[in-house]
Design a protein around this motif. Structure first.
Motif, mmCIF file in Angstrom:
data_model
loop_
_atom_site.group_PDB
_atom_site.id
_atom_site.type_symbol
_atom_site.label_atom_id
_atom_site.label_comp_id
_atom_site.label_asym_id
_atom_site.label_seq_id
_atom_site.Cartn_x
_atom_site.Cartn_y
_atom_site.Cartn_z
ATOM 1 N N ASN A 129 -86.994 29.656 37.598
ATOM 2 C CA ASN A 129 -88.013 28.833 36.964
ATOM 3 C C ASN A 129 -89.429 29.281 37.294
ATOM 4 O OD1 ASN A 129 -87.366 27.993 39.616
ATOM 5 N ND2 ASN A 129 -88.297 25.988 39.294
ATOM 6 N N VAL A 130 -89.598 30.044 38.373
ATOM 7 C CA VAL A 130 -90.935 30.484 38.781
ATOM 8 C C VAL A 130 -90.875 31.910 39.339
ATOM 9 C CG1 VAL A 130 -91.789 28.163 39.325
ATOM 10 C CG2 VAL A 130 -90.626 29.497 41.093
ATOM 11 N N GLY A 131 -92.050 32.512 39.477
ATOM 12 C CA GLY A 131 -92.210 33.755 40.211
ATOM 13 C C GLY A 131 -91.399 34.935 39.724
ATOM 14 N N ILE A 132 -90.882 35.689 40.685
ATOM 15 C CA ILE A 132 -90.133 36.909 40.377
ATOM 16 C C ILE A 132 -88.871 36.576 39.596
ATOM 17 C CG2 ILE A 132 -88.907 38.883 41.383
ATOM 18 C CD1 ILE A 132 -90.807 38.627 43.817
ATOM 19 N N GLY A 133 -88.224 35.479 39.945
ATOM 20 C CA GLY A 133 -87.014 35.077 39.236
ATOM 21 C C GLY A 133 -87.278 34.808 37.771
ATOM 22 N N PHE A 134 -88.416 34.157 37.486
ATOM 23 C CA PHE A 134 -88.768 33.883 36.091
ATOM 24 C C PHE A 134 -89.008 35.180 35.324
ATOM 25 C CE2 PHE A 134 -92.195 33.452 32.931
ATOM 26 C CZ PHE A 134 -91.517 32.689 31.995
ATOM 27 N N GLU A 135 -89.753 36.109 35.903
ATOM 28 C CA GLU A 135 -90.023 37.375 35.215
ATOM 29 C C GLU A 135 -88.748 38.187 35.029
ATOM 30 O OE1 GLU A 135 -92.536 38.527 33.576
ATOM 31 O OE2 GLU A 135 -93.800 36.808 34.061
ATOM 32 N N ASP A 159 -89.812 23.854 31.433
ATOM 33 C CA ASP A 159 -91.144 24.381 31.119
ATOM 34 C C ASP A 159 -91.122 25.910 31.072
ATOM 35 O OD1 ASP A 159 -92.117 21.810 31.049
ATOM 36 O OD2 ASP A 159 -93.002 21.877 33.063
ATOM 37 N N ALA A 160 -90.368 26.518 31.997
ATOM 38 C CA ALA A 160 -90.258 27.980 32.020
ATOM 39 C C ALA A 160 -89.595 28.491 30.751
ATOM 40 C CB ALA A 160 -89.464 28.416 33.252
ATOM 41 N N ILE A 161 -88.508 27.835 30.348
ATOM 42 C CA ILE A 161 -87.808 28.237 29.123
ATOM 43 C C ILE A 161 -88.713 28.033 27.912
ATOM 44 C CG2 ILE A 161 -85.878 27.660 27.598
ATOM 45 C CD1 ILE A 161 -84.225 27.079 30.118
ATOM 46 N N ALA A 162 -89.465 26.929 27.905
ATOM 47 C CA ALA A 162 -90.371 26.649 26.781
ATOM 48 C C ALA A 162 -91.422 27.746 26.634
ATOM 49 C CB ALA A 162 -91.039 25.295 26.980
ATOM 50 N N SER A 163 -91.880 28.289 27.757
ATOM 51 C CA SER A 163 -92.890 29.357 27.681
ATOM 52 C C SER A 163 -92.311 30.628 27.082
ATOM 53 C CB SER A 163 -93.456 29.640 29.079
ATOM 54 O OG SER A 163 -92.502 30.274 29.914
ATOM 55 N N GLU A 167 -93.080 32.519 23.079
ATOM 56 C CA GLU A 167 -93.270 33.917 22.710
ATOM 57 C C GLU A 167 -92.522 34.262 21.434
ATOM 58 O OE1 GLU A 167 -93.200 37.003 25.826
ATOM 59 O OE2 GLU A 167 -92.730 35.400 27.243
ATOM 60 N N LYS A 168 -91.293 33.708 21.313
ATOM 61 C CA LYS A 168 -90.464 33.941 20.133
ATOM 62 C C LYS A 168 -89.435 32.830 20.049
ATOM 63 C CE LYS A 168 -87.761 37.567 17.840
ATOM 64 N NZ LYS A 168 -87.156 38.925 17.997
ATOM 65 N N SER A 169 -89.509 32.029 19.006
ATOM 66 C CA SER A 169 -88.696 30.813 18.915
ATOM 67 C C SER A 169 -87.193 31.083 18.973
ATOM 68 C CB SER A 169 -89.026 30.052 17.631
ATOM 69 O OG SER A 169 -88.777 30.864 16.491
ATOM 70 N N SER A 170 -86.755 32.212 18.442
ATOM 71 C CA SER A 170 -85.320 32.502 18.403
ATOM 72 C C SER A 170 -84.718 32.760 19.775
ATOM 73 C CB SER A 170 -85.050 33.706 17.499
ATOM 74 O OG SER A 170 -85.669 34.874 18.016
ATOM 75 N N LEU A 171 -85.563 32.954 20.784
ATOM 76 C CA LEU A 171 -85.063 33.246 22.129
ATOM 77 C C LEU A 171 -84.477 32.021 22.812
ATOM 78 C CD1 LEU A 171 -87.904 35.589 23.471
ATOM 79 C CD2 LEU A 171 -85.697 36.253 22.508
#
Length: 410
Positions: A129-135, A159-163, A167-171
């Motif tokens: 959800n945050v940081g290196i794991g999110f990237e 919130d992480a998934i929403a971001s 970027e691209k709704s299909s993701l």
């Protein structure tokens, strides 16, 4: 005088009770009467693969249950055994010296993934959800992978998934959330059961979650928090998911160069040293020791799962990367802020994890430690076989003690 005769006239002859098969990708595996599976020959330790077209007149089909069937269209013969098995060729043993460095400390995760299509692949990324794991999770999703975001905080994960979806709704259909609280083995078990009810195969198991600089505290299971979250729960989770991984899978354990400053040794490593009381607790040493546990666990797991063809790697993402890892203590937040201009970005910090998970040149290798997208030598103590097996035994006992003697099979 007659000499002693060998057990067989060929080293390739299988021991009694073993049979040879090939999977749908042509990789040869071996099964015995107890349904034990090995991806290397039980006698020679060598791996094989069937190659080329089927013999003339043979076709590969699926029967009513979806199982692969081989049919000789001339004679009508049907068999579940690949007719090319008799001509299987040995897979050359890969030498790590043959692997050349393609990336370095400045490489980003997306640069490592350039040109790769991960459609159909499934990954679990803890602490995503945050940081290196999110990237790490975001980079995999952007290249077609379905990623399970496995975290404690549902709102933060959403919130992480929403971001990413922004970027691209299909993701959105590639991003899945399953609750996971590494501070209790009960939650780990529930997570594993939920995951196994949704998928039957896992390509990438990325053990990213961890904690740093915590004041002394204990988990619901009564253990020191840094040790349980950073090691023991990951140990249990990995073994619980054993049925989901095979020779197409990779396990990536995130450690740190801090493992080199651990005070654990073969003589002093025991349950109290791993999970110390408040009177013997220092947050930095607890972190160093947990990171050494990560390396010891990964190397031991690599040895235990080598016959299954599963690659296990352990890596260091970068020094004092600006993430939420330092959030628990103002002093470390200040230090991380001061060195921020000289450290990796989150995308750069995720690159080594992504490289370990996806680099084709690592196929057939296992048990390696990586830094800056290339393997290097871990600490001397982490390479001691007895340390690796001792940690495994202690971890196994601690898990079973928490599970009230249910004797979880590792």
């Amino acid at each position: 005088m007659p000499g002693f005769l060998p057990d067989s006239d060929s080293e390739d002859e299988l021991p009694p009770g073993w049979i040879e098969k090939a999977d749908e990708n042509g990789k040869v595996f071996y099964v015995n009467q107890n349904q034990e599976v090995k991806w290397t020959h039980p006698r020679t330790g060598k791996a094989k693969r069937v190659r080329g077209d089927l013999p003339f007149g043979w076709e590969k089909r699926n029967n009513e249950s979806g199982k692969i069937l081989y049919v000789n269209t001339t004679t009508g013969q049907e068999t579940f055994t690949d007719p090319r098995l008799a001509f299987a060729s040995e897979i050359p043993t890969k030498n790590i010296s043959d692997v050349r460095q393609r990336f370095d400390s400045g490489t980003t995760a997306l640069q490592v993934l350039h040109g790769l299509d991960l459609s159909g692949k499934v990954a679990v990324v803890t602490g995503s959800n945050v940081g290196i794991g999110f990237e790490t999770a975001r980079s995999l999703v952007l290249h077609g992978c379905t990623v399970y975001f496995c975290c404690r905080n549902k709102k933060s994960t959403e919130d992480a998934i929403a971001s990413i979806v922004k970027e691209k709704s299909s993701l959105g259909k590639q991003c899945k959330f399953i609750h996971l609280d590494l501070s209790t083995l009960k939650s780990v078990k529930e997570f594993c059961d939920n995951l196994k009810s949704e998928i039957s195969h896992l390509n990438f198991l990325i053990l990213n979650a961890g904690v740093f600089a915590l004041p002394f505290s204990t988990t619901q299971d009564g253990l020191e928090t840094t040790f349980q979250i950073s090691h023991l729960s990951n140990f249990y989770l990995t073994n619980e998911l054993s049925s989901l991984v095979d020779n197409r899978s990779r396990v990536i354990v995130l450690s740190s160069e801090s493992h080199r400053f651990s005070n654990l040794s073969l003589e002093n490593m025991d349950e109290q040293k791993l999970s110390p009381p408040a009177s013997k607790y220092w947050s930095m040493m607890a972190y160093n020791n947990a990171k050494l546990c990560n390396v010891l666990f990964a190397i031991e797991l690599a040895k235990r799962w080598k016959d299954r063809g599963i690659s296990v790697f352990v890596c260091h993402p970068g020094n004092m990367v600006s993430s939420q890892l330092s959030r628990n203590y103002w002093f470390y937040r200040l230090m991380f802020a001061l060195v921020r201009p000289f450290t990796k970005s989150l995308q750069q910090a995720a690159s080594t994890t992504i490289f370990c998970a996806t680099a084709t040149e690592l196929t057939g290798l296992t048990g390696l430690y990586f830094n800056n997208c290339f393997f290097c030598e871990p600490s001397k103590v982490s390479q001691i076989d007895e340390m690796q097996t001792k940690l495994w035994s202690i971890s196994e006992k601690m898990v079973n003690d928490i599970l009230n003697g249910t004797n979880f099979v590792f």
